[in-house]
Write a protein that holds these residues in place. Sequence first.
Motif, PDB file in Angstrom:
ATOM      1  N   PRO A   1       2.594  -3.519  -2.852  1.00 39.54           N
ATOM      2  CA  PRO A   1       1.363  -4.117  -3.080  1.00 39.54           C
ATOM      3  C   PRO A   1       1.409  -5.320  -3.560  1.00 39.54           C
ATOM      4  CG  PRO A   1       1.621  -1.908  -5.209  1.00 39.54           C
ATOM      5  CD  PRO A   1       2.772  -3.036  -3.520  1.00 39.54           C
ATOM      6  N   HIS A   2       2.682  -6.077  -4.596  1.00 41.39           N
ATOM      7  CA  HIS A   2       2.314  -7.621  -5.410  1.00 41.39           C
ATOM      8  C   HIS A   2       3.848  -7.774  -5.487  1.00 41.39           C
ATOM      9  CE1 HIS A   2       3.383  -5.028  -8.637  1.00 41.39           C
ATOM     10  NE2 HIS A   2       2.784  -4.284  -8.510  1.00 41.39           N
ATOM     11  N   GLY A   3       3.011  -9.245  -5.965  1.00 42.42           N
ATOM     12  CA  GLY A   3       5.278  -9.734  -6.293  1.00 42.42           C
ATOM     13  C   GLY A   3       5.340  -9.557  -7.340  1.00 42.42           C
ATOM     14  N   VAL A   4       6.355 -10.383  -7.976  1.00 42.49           N
ATOM     15  CA  VAL A   4       7.600  -9.903  -9.711  1.00 42.49           C
ATOM     16  C   VAL A   4       6.382 -10.988 -10.238  1.00 42.49           C
ATOM     17  CG1 VAL A   4       9.274  -9.915  -8.717  1.00 42.49           C
ATOM     18  CG2 VAL A   4       8.561 -12.215  -8.726  1.00 42.49           C
ATOM     19  N   ALA A   5       5.209 -11.787  -9.758  1.00 43.72           N
ATOM     20  CA  ALA A   5       4.109 -12.264 -10.854  1.00 43.72           C
ATOM     21  C   ALA A   5       2.874 -11.773 -11.292  1.00 43.72           C
ATOM     22  CB  ALA A   5       3.625 -13.317 -10.273  1.00 43.72           C
ATOM     23  N   GLY A   6       3.143 -10.231 -10.451  1.00 42.05           N
ATOM     24  CA  GLY A   6       2.315  -8.930 -10.506  1.00 42.05           C
ATOM     25  C   GLY A   6       0.487  -9.135  -9.584  1.00 42.05           C
ATOM     26  N   GLY A   7      -0.339  -7.954  -9.409  1.00 39.81           N
ATOM     27  CA  GLY A   7      -1.500  -8.171  -9.247  1.00 39.81           C
ATOM     28  C   GLY A   7      -1.422  -8.409  -7.862  1.00 39.81           C
ATOM     29  N   ASN A   8      -2.493  -8.187  -7.194  1.00 40.63           N
ATOM     30  CA  ASN A   8      -2.303  -7.965  -5.799  1.00 40.63           C
ATOM     31  C   ASN A   8      -2.464  -9.031  -4.621  1.00 40.63           C
ATOM     32  OD1 ASN A   8      -4.712  -8.722  -5.024  1.00 40.63           O
ATOM     33  ND2 ASN A   8      -5.418  -6.249  -5.539  1.00 40.63           N
ATOM     34  N   ALA A   9      -2.087  -9.811  -3.603  1.00 40.71           N
ATOM     35  CA  ALA A   9      -1.512 -10.951  -3.069  1.00 40.71           C
ATOM     36  C   ALA A   9      -3.295 -11.957  -3.211  1.00 40.71           C
ATOM     37  CB  ALA A   9      -1.438 -10.421  -1.461  1.00 40.71           C
ATOM     38  N   GLU A  10      -4.771 -10.615  -2.623  1.00 42.06           N
ATOM     39  CA  GLU A  10      -5.617 -10.839  -2.850  1.00 42.06           C
ATOM     40  C   GLU A  10      -6.061 -12.293  -3.739  1.00 42.06           C
ATOM     41  OE1 GLU A  10      -7.288 -12.668  -0.193  1.00 42.06           O
ATOM     42  OE2 GLU A  10      -5.551 -11.438   1.500  1.00 42.06           O
ATOM     43  N   GLU A  11      -5.706 -11.357  -5.199  1.00 35.88           N
ATOM     44  CA  GLU A  11      -5.859 -11.458  -5.935  1.00 35.88           C
ATOM     45  C   GLU A  11      -5.318 -12.875  -7.000  1.00 35.88           C
ATOM     46  OE1 GLU A  11      -5.083  -8.532  -9.003  1.00 35.88           O
ATOM     47  OE2 GLU A  11      -6.668  -7.257  -8.388  1.00 35.88           O
ATOM     48  N   GLN A  12      -3.794 -13.318  -6.075  1.00 36.05           N
ATOM     49  CA  GLN A  12      -2.934 -13.825  -6.538  1.00 36.05           C
ATOM     50  C   GLN A  12      -3.576 -14.915  -6.160  1.00 36.05           C
ATOM     51  OE1 GLN A  12       0.943 -12.121  -5.818  1.00 36.05           O
ATOM     52  NE2 GLN A  12       0.874 -11.103  -7.105  1.00 36.05           N
ATOM     53  N   LYS A  13      -3.865 -14.699  -4.564  1.00 34.63           N
ATOM     54  CA  LYS A  13      -4.053 -15.873  -4.003  1.00 34.63           C
ATOM     55  C   LYS A  13      -5.476 -17.015  -4.871  1.00 34.63           C
ATOM     56  CE  LYS A  13      -5.365 -17.090   1.115  1.00 34.63           C
ATOM     57  NZ  LYS A  13      -4.766 -16.542   2.507  1.00 34.63           N
ATOM     58  N   THR A  14      -6.598 -16.319  -5.003  1.00 39.19           N
ATOM     59  CA  THR A  14      -8.232 -16.290  -5.939  1.00 39.19           C
ATOM     60  C   THR A  14      -7.095 -17.096  -6.736  1.00 39.19           C
ATOM     61  OG1 THR A  14      -8.593 -14.776  -4.109  1.00 39.19           O
ATOM     62  CG2 THR A  14      -9.746 -15.469  -5.975  1.00 39.19           C
ATOM     63  N   THR A  15      -5.966 -16.901  -7.195  1.00 35.04           N
ATOM     64  CA  THR A  15      -6.067 -16.679  -8.532  1.00 35.04           C
ATOM     65  C   THR A  15      -4.948 -18.717  -8.379  1.00 35.04           C
ATOM     66  OG1 THR A  15      -5.617 -15.834 -10.576  1.00 35.04           O
ATOM     67  CG2 THR A  15      -4.408 -17.246 -10.528  1.00 35.04           C
ATOM     68  N   ALA A  16      -4.370 -18.567  -7.683  1.00 33.41           N
ATOM     69  CA  ALA A  16      -3.730 -19.953  -7.277  1.00 33.41           C
ATOM     70  C   ALA A  16      -4.946 -20.819  -6.562  1.00 33.41           C
ATOM     71  CB  ALA A  16      -2.113 -19.465  -6.403  1.00 33.41           C
TER      72      ALA A  16
ATOM     73  N   ASP B   1      10.287  -6.862  -0.556  1.00 32.56           N
ATOM     74  CA  ASP B   1       9.830  -5.793   0.008  1.00 32.56           C
ATOM     75  C   ASP B   1       8.389  -6.502  -0.013  1.00 32.56           C
ATOM     76  OD1 ASP B   1      11.687  -3.777   0.497  1.00 32.56           O
ATOM     77  OD2 ASP B   1      11.357  -2.739  -1.452  1.00 32.56           O
ATOM     78  N   TYR B   2       8.115  -6.755  -1.174  1.00 31.10           N
ATOM     79  CA  TYR B   2       6.133  -7.572  -0.858  1.00 31.10           C
ATOM     80  C   TYR B   2       6.395  -8.669  -0.144  1.00 31.10           C
ATOM     81  CZ  TYR B   2       3.092 -10.878  -2.282  1.00 31.10           C
ATOM     82  OH  TYR B   2       1.743 -12.132  -2.354  1.00 31.10           O
ATOM     83  N   LEU B   3       7.496  -9.569   0.385  1.00 28.49           N
ATOM     84  CA  LEU B   3       6.809 -10.723   1.186  1.00 28.49           C
ATOM     85  C   LEU B   3       7.507 -10.202   2.661  1.00 28.49           C
ATOM     86  CD1 LEU B   3      10.078 -13.053   0.158  1.00 28.49           C
ATOM     87  CD2 LEU B   3       7.304 -13.421   0.229  1.00 28.49           C
ATOM     88  N   LYS B   4       8.123  -9.116   3.017  1.00 27.15           N
ATOM     89  CA  LYS B   4       7.592  -7.937   4.324  1.00 27.15           C
ATOM     90  C   LYS B   4       6.224  -6.959   4.318  1.00 27.15           C
ATOM     91  CE  LYS B   4      12.712  -7.914   4.712  1.00 27.15           C
ATOM     92  NZ  LYS B   4      13.760  -7.045   4.859  1.00 27.15           N
ATOM     93  N   ASP B   5       5.715  -6.398   3.159  1.00 26.10           N
ATOM     94  CA  ASP B   5       4.142  -6.094   2.952  1.00 26.10           C
ATOM     95  C   ASP B   5       3.997  -5.039   2.948  1.00 26.10           C
ATOM     96  OD1 ASP B   5       1.498  -6.429   2.959  1.00 26.10           O
ATOM     97  OD2 ASP B   5       1.130  -5.847   5.233  1.00 26.10           O
ATOM     98  N   LEU B   6       5.225  -4.878   2.146  1.00 26.32           N
ATOM     99  CA  LEU B   6       5.464  -3.000   1.244  1.00 26.32           C
ATOM    100  C   LEU B   6       5.103  -2.697  -0.082  1.00 26.32           C
ATOM    101  CD1 LEU B   6       6.570  -0.393   2.176  1.00 26.32           C
ATOM    102  CD2 LEU B   6       8.868  -0.642   1.391  1.00 26.32           C
TER     103      LEU B   6
ATOM    104  N   LEU C   1      13.959 -10.428  11.358  1.00 26.99           N
ATOM    105  CA  LEU C   1      13.326  -8.687  11.610  1.00 26.99           C
ATOM    106  C   LEU C   1      13.865  -7.490  10.886  1.00 26.99           C
ATOM    107  CD1 LEU C   1      12.965 -10.575  14.524  1.00 26.99           C
ATOM    108  CD2 LEU C   1      13.989  -9.204  15.729  1.00 26.99           C
ATOM    109  N   ILE C   2      15.011  -8.124  10.052  1.00 28.45           N
ATOM    110  CA  ILE C   2      15.468  -7.170   9.094  1.00 28.45           C
ATOM    111  C   ILE C   2      13.617  -6.622   8.449  1.00 28.45           C
ATOM    112  CG2 ILE C   2      16.398  -6.168   7.333  1.00 28.45           C
ATOM    113  CD1 ILE C   2      18.526  -8.143   7.563  1.00 28.45           C
ATOM    114  N   PRO C   3      13.257  -5.453   8.335  1.00 31.34           N
ATOM    115  CA  PRO C   3      12.570  -4.541   8.173  1.00 31.34           C
ATOM    116  C   PRO C   3      12.193  -3.564   6.471  1.00 31.34           C
ATOM    117  CG  PRO C   3      14.050  -3.004   9.057  1.00 31.34           C
ATOM    118  CD  PRO C   3      14.566  -4.446   9.284  1.00 31.34           C
ATOM    119  N   ALA C   4      11.528  -3.739   5.600  1.00 30.55           N
ATOM    120  CA  ALA C   4      11.300  -3.770   4.732  1.00 30.55           C
ATOM    121  C   ALA C   4      12.211  -2.751   4.563  1.00 30.55           C
ATOM    122  CB  ALA C   4       9.624  -3.399   4.007  1.00 30.55           C
ATOM    123  N   LYS C   5      12.956  -2.021   2.368  1.00 31.54           N
ATOM    124  CA  LYS C   5      13.975  -1.625   2.562  1.00 31.54           C
ATOM    125  C   LYS C   5      15.242  -1.184   3.491  1.00 31.54           C
ATOM    126  CE  LYS C   5      11.419   2.198   3.094  1.00 31.54           C
ATOM    127  NZ  LYS C   5      10.798   3.917   3.636  1.00 31.54           N
ATOM    128  N   GLN C   6      15.003  -2.875   4.159  1.00 26.71           N
ATOM    129  CA  GLN C   6      16.490  -2.944   4.304  1.00 26.71           C
ATOM    130  C   GLN C   6      16.813  -4.040   4.141  1.00 26.71           C
ATOM    131  OE1 GLN C   6      20.348  -2.551   5.338  1.00 26.71           O
ATOM    132  NE2 GLN C   6      19.131  -0.699   6.569  1.00 26.71           N
TER     133      GLN C   6
END
Length: 358
Positions: free
Chosen positions: A341-356, A334-339, A176-181
């Motif tokens: 826009p992208h993870g450490v690999a770069g690019g947004n989640a949708e782009e990463q999902k498409t690439t994967a 912060d990425y996992l908590k949807d704060l 339940l810990i929010p982003a930035k915490q």
Amino acid sequence: MASVSTSTPPSGVTMLDEKKDGPLTVPLATPPETSTPVANPPLTAEQQSKYDWLLETVKGWAEVPSANGKNGPLTDNEKMWLTKECLLRYLRATKWHEKEAEKRLLETLTWRRDYGVDDLTADYIGPENETGKQVIVGFDKQGRPCHYLNPGRQNTEVTPRQVQHMVFMLERGIDLIPAKQEKICLLIDFKTGAKRTNTAPGIGQGREVLHILQAHYPERLGRALIVNGETSNEHERVTQTNKGITVPWVVWGFFKLISPFIDPLTTEKLKFNEDLTQYVTPEQLAKDIKGGQLPFEYDHSVYWPALMKLSDQRRAERRQRWEAGGKMIGESEDYLKDLAPHGVAGGNAEEQKTTAGN
């Protein structure tokens, strides 16, 4: 799942499901917008170098050792647990000794496997919480989930499941810990229950819990607020002369005995019988605590499934983002908590999902 009954929410309170025909009986989903998380300072060049070393070392781990025959390669759950912030928490806890941080990280992964942290279920733990002796509801002024411990509501005899209960609820609080915490706020109410007067845990159990907290949940405790309620027996109270407050002898006796086992940094976070509204706004503080206005009442048949539903939802959302981000060790929380826009690999989640997917 039982129907959820809540009262009209106080200002800044977000419910799981709003109905206005009774008290709040479910966890709060998000902290109020007025919360002010305390950010960690930026890494120095030396600290960044130590983090980079630790990250590459962890990525190279061939397997997790086990005393129970559970040794083997890192699982996806373990890789997802090894976030950037997780590695940094262990570095801070070891005063930036990167090899000591590596050692402690591996020890925690071994402990989590051998203890079966991910195997503890709501059905197994549920009987321990039927009286509401642990509750997660509300957030402190920094946006940390408030985790209430109510030992006066003890309803079971001493067994390993009591400590497993604590671990299980810590994991739910972390969900339940929010982003930035990164931390939680413990509120321990030592007032006696109707059937039990000695509400302090046994010394052995206290040491075990402290060891687990310090060894395997470093940098997760933001503050521990300890209050004691009322006691009708004045012979069971002693005076804390420097603050002019009274505390049951059993509470001070317990903390005196375990104090050699408490890390000095943890000791600084302990606050005894202070005005809790200094740390938690009245609207977020349960009404049975002095100064609290949150109209929470514990109903196990409603609260327990609601907490599990919220926890499972948060875990599923973060798992989906972790997979979309490339299943990276060292992923950003912060990425996992949807704060972010992208993870450490770069690019947004949708782009990463498409690439994967390709």
